[in-house]
Motif scaffolding. Structure first.
Motif, mmCIF file in Angstrom:
data_model
loop_
_atom_site.group_PDB
_atom_site.id
_atom_site.type_symbol
_atom_site.label_atom_id
_atom_site.label_comp_id
_atom_site.label_asym_id
_atom_site.label_seq_id
_atom_site.Cartn_x
_atom_site.Cartn_y
_atom_site.Cartn_z
ATOM 1 N N SER A 28 0.864 -1.187 0.000
ATOM 2 C CA SER A 28 0.000 0.000 0.000
ATOM 3 C C SER A 28 0.898 1.234 0.000
ATOM 4 C CB SER A 28 -0.907 0.007 1.236
ATOM 5 O OG SER A 28 -1.686 -1.152 1.286
ATOM 6 N N ASP A 29 0.944 1.939 -1.108
ATOM 7 C CA ASP A 29 1.842 3.082 -1.267
ATOM 8 C C ASP A 29 1.180 4.356 -0.747
ATOM 9 O OD1 ASP A 29 3.641 4.990 -2.046
ATOM 10 O OD2 ASP A 29 3.361 4.700 -4.199
ATOM 11 N N PRO A 30 1.720 4.967 0.310
ATOM 12 C CA PRO A 30 1.104 6.186 0.841
ATOM 13 C C PRO A 30 1.077 7.345 -0.159
ATOM 14 C CG PRO A 30 3.255 5.789 1.845
ATOM 15 C CD PRO A 30 2.910 4.560 1.075
ATOM 16 N N LYS A 31 1.960 7.310 -1.158
ATOM 17 C CA LYS A 31 1.966 8.369 -2.176
ATOM 18 C C LYS A 31 0.986 8.096 -3.312
ATOM 19 C CE LYS A 31 6.492 10.553 -1.728
ATOM 20 N NZ LYS A 31 7.695 10.996 -2.473
ATOM 21 N N GLY A 32 0.439 6.902 -3.355
ATOM 22 C CA GLY A 32 -0.517 6.567 -4.402
ATOM 23 C C GLY A 32 0.090 6.434 -5.786
ATOM 24 N N VAL A 33 1.380 6.117 -5.838
ATOM 25 C CA VAL A 33 2.066 6.011 -7.129
ATOM 26 C C VAL A 33 1.945 4.611 -7.735
ATOM 27 C CG1 VAL A 33 4.321 6.207 -8.278
ATOM 28 C CG2 VAL A 33 3.666 7.857 -6.515
ATOM 29 N N ASN A 34 1.820 3.589 -6.900
ATOM 30 C CA ASN A 34 1.706 2.223 -7.426
ATOM 31 C C ASN A 34 0.553 2.118 -8.421
ATOM 32 O OD1 ASN A 34 3.823 1.335 -5.911
ATOM 33 N ND2 ASN A 34 2.610 0.269 -4.375
ATOM 34 N N ASN A 35 0.800 1.411 -9.511
ATOM 35 C CA ASN A 35 -0.257 1.312 -10.518
ATOM 36 C C ASN A 35 -0.087 0.075 -11.390
ATOM 37 O OD1 ASN A 35 0.922 2.138 -13.414
ATOM 38 N ND2 ASN A 35 1.965 3.354 -11.833
ATOM 39 N N ILE A 36 -1.204 -0.303 -11.995
ATOM 40 C CA ILE A 36 -1.221 -1.346 -13.020
ATOM 41 C C ILE A 36 -1.892 -0.750 -14.251
ATOM 42 C CG2 ILE A 36 -2.090 -3.617 -13.664
ATOM 43 C CD1 ILE A 36 -2.108 -4.317 -10.669
ATOM 44 N N VAL A 37 -1.200 -0.782 -15.359
ATOM 45 C CA VAL A 37 -1.752 -0.310 -16.630
ATOM 46 C C VAL A 37 -2.344 -1.511 -17.362
ATOM 47 C CG1 VAL A 37 -1.215 0.734 -18.865
ATOM 48 C CG2 VAL A 37 -0.099 1.598 -16.790
ATOM 49 N N PHE A 38 -3.551 -1.345 -17.901
ATOM 50 C CA PHE A 38 -4.143 -2.434 -18.695
ATOM 51 C C PHE A 38 -4.494 -1.920 -20.087
ATOM 52 C CE2 PHE A 38 -7.516 -0.572 -16.082
ATOM 53 C CZ PHE A 38 -8.546 -0.330 -16.978
ATOM 54 N N LEU A 39 -4.310 -2.787 -21.076
ATOM 55 C CA LEU A 39 -4.508 -2.427 -22.480
ATOM 56 C C LEU A 39 -5.262 -3.539 -23.187
ATOM 57 C CD1 LEU A 39 -3.848 -0.665 -25.028
ATOM 58 C CD2 LEU A 39 -1.723 -1.971 -25.213
ATOM 59 N N LEU A 40 -6.329 -3.161 -23.901
ATOM 60 C CA LEU A 40 -7.091 -4.092 -24.732
ATOM 61 C C LEU A 40 -7.087 -3.531 -26.153
ATOM 62 C CD1 LEU A 40 -8.770 -3.574 -21.822
ATOM 63 C CD2 LEU A 40 -10.023 -5.527 -22.693
#
Length: 204
Positions: A28-40
């Motif tokens: 859990s990143d307190p800065k909210g930078v963690n992400n998952i990009v999804f592409l279809l």
């Protein structure tokens, strides 16, 4: 007989040592930078978006990366696409059914084909992906970069960071996500690109 029991006990203790040395990293990143990009990428339309509601833990020992275990949890309602109507459909019953299945998870059981270069490890991650209540065992490429002491520089607290990156694809039909429908507009194959940092404070 006693000698055999002692030998078995000693072997079990040695086998457990890597787990005892593992640090627990909070995803859990307190800065909210963690992400998952999804592409279809379908014939008529190309859709891309991000998921940012990421949590979970990773048990990681830099000296024994093969024993890495953990769980990544993604809040379905954190998935975002540019078109509001499209997101409404995505959250609905035919697609991800967010109200019934609010989380997507990947439970990591182990790593294989581990290659280490300094503080960076590349490997194959073996685990179970669960989407919309359906689970599937998967093996996906992953890299882990261990950054000792870098929490101080990033967020003013002593501790270590591990950064997890991966790129792989899943089939929405494998998980009952509107299987076989609208494939001219929404590809069955979903490309995923993960960039997730985990944090292990020094006082934890």
């Amino acid at each position: 007989m006693k000698r055999i029991i002692k030998s078995l006990a000693a072997g079990a203790t040695l086998a457990a040592l890597p787990l005892l040395n593992a640090m627990e990293f909070d995803l859990s990143d307190p800065k909210g930078v963690n992400n998952i990009v999804f592409l279809l990428d379908a014939p008529l339309e190309s859709i891309n978006g991000t998921a940012t509601g990421i949590s979970g833990t990773l048990a990681y020992d830099p000296s024994s990366p093969k024993s890495t275990t953990g769980k990544i949890v993604v809040a379905v309602d954190s998935l975002s696409v540019p078109n509001g109507k499209m997101k409404e459909h995505m959250m609905g019953g035919k697609w991800l059914d967010q109200s019934q299945y609010p989380e997507i998870t990947f439970e990591l059981a182990s790593l294989s084909d581990v290659k280490k270069d300094g503080d960076k490890v590349s490997a194959t991650a073996h685990g179970t992906m669960t989407i919309k209540g359906k689970s599937k065992e998967m093996a996906v490429p992953v890299s882990l970069t261990y950054l000792p002491g870098m929490m101080q520089q990033r967020q003013g607290q002593e501790g270590d960071i591990v950064v997890v990156r991966s790129e792989f694809s899943v089939s929405r039909s494998d998980f009952g996500v509107n299987a076989g429908e609208n494939e001219e507009k929404v590809s069955d194959e979903v490309e995923l690109r993960l960039s997730i940092a985990g944090f292990a404070p020094a006082d934890s």
